[in-house]
Write an enzyme that holds these catalytic residues in place. Structure first.
Site, PDB file in Angstrom:
ATOM      1  N   HIS A   1      11.943  -0.862   5.621  1.00 40.78           N
ATOM      2  CA  HIS A   1      10.119  -1.131   5.440  1.00 40.78           C
ATOM      3  C   HIS A   1      10.384  -1.584   3.837  1.00 40.78           C
ATOM      4  O   HIS A   1      10.001  -3.438   3.340  1.00 40.78           O
ATOM      5  CB  HIS A   1       8.748  -1.031   6.138  1.00 40.78           C
ATOM      6  CG  HIS A   1       7.965  -1.234   5.458  1.00 40.78           C
ATOM      7  ND1 HIS A   1       7.097  -2.289   5.653  1.00 40.78           N
ATOM      8  CD2 HIS A   1       6.820  -0.897   4.691  1.00 40.78           C
ATOM      9  CE1 HIS A   1       6.175  -3.080   5.882  1.00 40.78           C
ATOM     10  NE2 HIS A   1       6.154  -1.721   4.744  1.00 40.78           N
TER      11      HIS A   1
ATOM     12  N   TRP B   1       0.418  -1.228  -0.309  1.00 42.12           N
ATOM     13  CA  TRP B   1      -0.219   0.304   0.163  1.00 42.12           C
ATOM     14  C   TRP B   1       0.460   1.029  -0.084  1.00 42.12           C
ATOM     15  O   TRP B   1       2.148   1.238   0.590  1.00 42.12           O
ATOM     16  CB  TRP B   1      -0.713   0.319   1.337  1.00 42.12           C
ATOM     17  CG  TRP B   1      -1.324   1.715   1.628  1.00 42.12           C
ATOM     18  CD1 TRP B   1      -2.674   1.029   1.092  1.00 42.12           C
ATOM     19  CD2 TRP B   1      -1.064   2.299   2.501  1.00 42.12           C
ATOM     20  NE1 TRP B   1      -3.375   2.469   0.739  1.00 42.12           N
ATOM     21  CE2 TRP B   1      -2.389   3.489   2.216  1.00 42.12           C
ATOM     22  CE3 TRP B   1      -0.158   3.071   2.570  1.00 42.12           C
ATOM     23  CZ2 TRP B   1      -2.356   4.058   2.533  1.00 42.12           C
ATOM     24  CZ3 TRP B   1      -0.169   4.269   3.485  1.00 42.12           C
ATOM     25  CH2 TRP B   1      -1.199   5.100   3.337  1.00 42.12           C
TER      26      TRP B   1
ATOM     27  N   ASP C   1      12.551  -2.104  10.666  1.00 46.32           N
ATOM     28  CA  ASP C   1      10.954  -1.610  10.507  1.00 46.32           C
ATOM     29  C   ASP C   1      10.297  -1.221  11.095  1.00 46.32           C
ATOM     30  O   ASP C   1       9.992  -1.404  11.654  1.00 46.32           O
ATOM     31  CB  ASP C   1      10.846  -3.493   9.665  1.00 46.32           C
ATOM     32  CG  ASP C   1       9.327  -2.597   8.798  1.00 46.32           C
ATOM     33  OD1 ASP C   1       8.642  -1.773   9.163  1.00 46.32           O
ATOM     34  OD2 ASP C   1       9.025  -3.665   7.693  1.00 46.32           O
TER      35      ASP C   1
ATOM     36  N   SER D   1       4.345  -6.523   1.863  1.00 48.39           N
ATOM     37  CA  SER D   1       3.528  -5.660   2.890  1.00 48.39           C
ATOM     38  C   SER D   1       2.603  -6.270   3.030  1.00 48.39           C
ATOM     39  O   SER D   1       1.647  -6.823   3.010  1.00 48.39           O
ATOM     40  CB  SER D   1       3.714  -4.243   3.246  1.00 48.39           C
ATOM     41  OG  SER D   1       2.943  -3.081   3.737  1.00 48.39           O
ATOM     42  N   THR D   2       1.490  -4.748   2.833  1.00 52.44           N
ATOM     43  CA  THR D   2      -0.128  -5.961   2.070  1.00 52.44           C
ATOM     44  C   THR D   2      -0.159  -6.968   1.362  1.00 52.44           C
ATOM     45  O   THR D   2      -1.125  -7.489   1.008  1.00 52.44           O
ATOM     46  CB  THR D   2      -0.860  -4.313   2.134  1.00 52.44           C
ATOM     47  OG1 THR D   2      -0.811  -3.317   3.008  1.00 52.44           O
ATOM     48  CG2 THR D   2      -1.986  -4.746   1.886  1.00 52.44           C
TER      49      THR D   2
ATOM     50  N   ALA E   1       8.409  -8.091   4.603  1.00 55.00           N
ATOM     51  CA  ALA E   1       7.505  -7.197   5.346  1.00 55.00           C
ATOM     52  C   ALA E   1       6.177  -7.172   5.991  1.00 55.00           C
ATOM     53  O   ALA E   1       6.040  -6.034   6.133  1.00 55.00           O
ATOM     54  CB  ALA E   1       8.746  -5.545   5.403  1.00 55.00           C
TER      55      ALA E   1
END
Length: 276
Positions: free
Chosen positions: A256, A31, A227, A97-98, A122
């Site tokens: 991150h 995101w 992160d 991430s997402t 991450a």
């Protein structure tokens, strides 16, 4: 542009490079970015002989800016539709991430033979937000702050985040890349505000505990120890205890966005896992 139309009429943009008979590697962005966040990795794995695919999640990048379907179940269903449309089998799915949550939800439900391995970078699983069940999670006030910043001035917010904690550029001695910052802003601003706003709830509150337990394929979990967006103690160090066949690789001092700032470090580790 190459697009695939979902059952609800949403058009999703995707890239598909390399020999169609080679093993596919599918990339899932974070995101509020797009498939372009994987340029380095797509070129790297393409040069190693793989077929590389990346899509813009609904509401992001060049995909339709839909105001509906911005939830993790729909994201995973979209991935399944793409995998079926392109007939992707024995694929390695890599998510940041997402996107790591998207990989986890999809891989836990995928048809047998579709997914060979998964790499979570991450990534948000098992769950980010603080609650009675997750007392050491990130306080909800943090996510409310993200929503408020997006509502107030999305363009400035999308300057501030990559300039600071996302890539660790707020750390003393950090080597700042203006190109990475500008590219983050470009990708973010190409998506839709409504989808990005909805996705904050998705990446903060979705619980992937049962999805992680359901994964039967080998899983590589990669995380930067510094992160500031998805703290390692609330994510990778918990997720590795939930998967059946997992490997945890952490990087001291990295952020991150570690695969973007240090592809020379992260890419070879991913390649070794894919080839193993």
């Amino acid at each position: 542009m190459t697009t695939i139309t979902m059952t609800d009429g949403t058009n999703l943009f995707y890239k598909d490079w390399g020999p169609k008979d080679a093993q596919p590697i599918v990339f899932h962005h974070g995101w509020p970015l797009s498939a372009d966040d994987w340029d380095n990795q797509m070129l790297f794995f393409l040069a190693e002989g793989y077929r590389v695919i990346a899509h813009d999640r609904r509401g992001h990048g060049r995909s339709d800016q839909t105001d509906t379907g911005n939830d993790m179940d729909t994201y995973a269903a979209d991935v399944d539709a793409i995998a079926r449309a392109l007939d992707l089998r024995d694929a390695v799915h890599i998510g940041h991430s997402t996107g790591g949550g998207e990989v986890t939800r999809y891989a836990a439900r995928a048809e047998r033979g579709r997914v060979a391995k998964a790499i979570l970078i991450a990534a948000i699983p098992p769950v980010m937000a603080q609650s009675d069940a997750n007392p050491d999670g990130v306080p909800m006030a943090v996510f409310d702050g993200l929503r408020s910043a997006l509502e107030a001035n999305r363009a400035q917010f999308y300057r501030d985040l990559p300039s600071g904690p996302f890539y660790g550029f707020n750390r003393e001695g950090a080597k700042v890349s203006q190109g990475l910052i500008d590219n983050w802003w470009r990708q973010g601003m190409s998506g839709g505000a409504k989808a990005h706003h909805d996705c904050i709830e998705v990446f903060s509150e979705t619980d992937f505990t049962e999805d992680l337990k359901a994964l039967t394929m080998p899983v590589l979990i990669i995380h930067g120890e510094d992160d500031q967006i998805v703290p390692i103690g609330n994510s990778a160090q918990k997720a590795i205890k939930l998967v059946r066949d997992g490997t945890l690789k952490t990087y001291p001092g990295l952020s991150h966005g570690l695969f973007a700032t240090h592809p020379d470090v992260v890419n070879p580790d991913m390649l070794a896992f894919v080839r193993a």
